[in-house]
Design an enzyme around this catalytic site. Structure first.
Site, PDB file in Angstrom:
ATOM      1  N   ALA A 176       0.879  -1.108   0.181  1.00  0.00           N
ATOM      2  CA  ALA A 176      -0.051   0.033  -0.137  1.00  0.00           C
ATOM      3  C   ALA A 176       0.866   1.288  -0.035  1.00  0.00           C
ATOM      4  CB  ALA A 176      -0.813   0.074   1.218  1.00  0.00           C
ATOM      5  N   HIS A 177       0.378   2.161  -0.634  1.00  0.00           N
ATOM      6  CA  HIS A 177       1.192   3.592  -0.767  1.00  0.00           C
ATOM      7  C   HIS A 177       2.380   3.497  -1.272  1.00  0.00           C
ATOM      8  CE1 HIS A 177      -2.371   4.535   1.722  1.00  0.00           C
ATOM      9  NE2 HIS A 177      -1.979   4.049   2.801  1.00  0.00           N
ATOM     10  N   ARG A 178       2.629   2.431  -2.154  1.00  0.00           N
ATOM     11  CA  ARG A 178       3.877   2.389  -2.854  1.00  0.00           C
ATOM     12  C   ARG A 178       4.999   1.721  -1.799  1.00  0.00           C
ATOM     13  NH1 ARG A 178       3.214   2.820  -7.980  1.00  0.00           N
ATOM     14  NH2 ARG A 178       5.363   2.554  -8.617  1.00  0.00           N
ATOM     15  N   LEU A 179       4.983   1.392  -0.683  1.00  0.00           N
ATOM     16  CA  LEU A 179       5.595   0.774   0.266  1.00  0.00           C
ATOM     17  C   LEU A 179       5.829  -0.493   0.000  1.00  0.00           C
ATOM     18  CD1 LEU A 179       4.719   3.083   3.404  1.00  0.00           C
ATOM     19  CD2 LEU A 179       6.284   3.477   1.682  1.00  0.00           C
ATOM     20  N   HIS A 180       6.398  -0.864  -1.086  1.00  0.00           N
ATOM     21  CA  HIS A 180       6.561  -2.223  -1.508  1.00  0.00           C
ATOM     22  C   HIS A 180       7.555  -3.180  -0.695  1.00  0.00           C
ATOM     23  CE1 HIS A 180       4.570  -0.566  -4.825  1.00  0.00           C
ATOM     24  NE2 HIS A 180       5.472   0.161  -5.302  1.00  0.00           N
TER      25      HIS A 180
END
Length: 201
Positions: A176-180
């Site tokens: 989520a939120h590009r917090l891969h």
């Protein structure tokens, strides 16, 4: 900073690759084993194309192609390659870099024999990567191969497998939120132990 435990609860990157591919086979609509394979020409210009990953061995990844094609010549010249595999349905990808060499002739023979007849004849008929004037010329070459070689052709000497032995394998899972979640496995030699390290997304 050295990480000793995989964030994906894995002890071996090849096993983790197999697990992710198995999951993709149940969800991807087409070719879950399609990889974007990168090579480089003698001038250092990169090339990338989609090929099918056919075997995951204990210590390597195997795909097949025409040795005289652009990719075949570039792989033979540099001895190095990289690929990425991405599964949209799972929001996962894997990146692999390593050395590449031809597989044994017997292994190429066995895989070639498992292909349908049209694909086996096509391997003889196609001058892969070279200019082609028309579809009719290609179809004529296939028919010529059929007439000459029959229904059980031997493997062409210019066609076979390559094995990519990985030096690094990176696993990526969407967050989520590009917090891969990203994790790279590496080793200093083929006989060495794999080390794993988490990466910033």
């Amino acid at each position: 900073m050295t990480q000793t435990r995989s964030i994906f609860d894995a002890s071996d990157p090849m096993a983790l690759f197999r697990d992710w591919l198995s999951a993709a086979e149940a969800s991807e609509p087409n070719d879950p084993n399609a990889i974007a394979l990168a090579s480089v020409d003698p001038d250092g210009m990169p090339n990338v194309r989609i090929v099918l990953l056919k075997e995951i061995e204990e210590d390597g990844f195997v795909f097949y192609t025409n040795y005289d094609s652009t990719k075949g010549q570039e792989l033979a010249q540099s001895g190095k390659a990289a690929f990425a595999i991405h599964w949209k349905t799972l929001r996962r990808q894997i990146r692999v870099r390593g050395t590449v060499s031809r597989v044994e002739a017997a292994q190429s023979d066995a895989y070639y024999a498992s292909r349908d007849l049209g694909s086996r004849l096509g391997a003889w008929a196609s001058l892969q990567s070279r200019p082609l004037d028309s579809r009719e010329t290609l179809e004529a070459r296939v028919e010529e191969a059929r007439n000459t070689l029959g229904d059980n052709p031997d493997r062409p000497p210019h066609w076979g497998g390559f094995r990519l032995r990985p030096e690094t394998i990176e696993f990526w899972a969407d967050g989520a939120h590009r917090l891969h979640d990203r994790e790279v496995w590496s080793r200093e030699s083929r006989a060495g132990d794999w080390r794993t390290q988490r990466l910033f997304p």
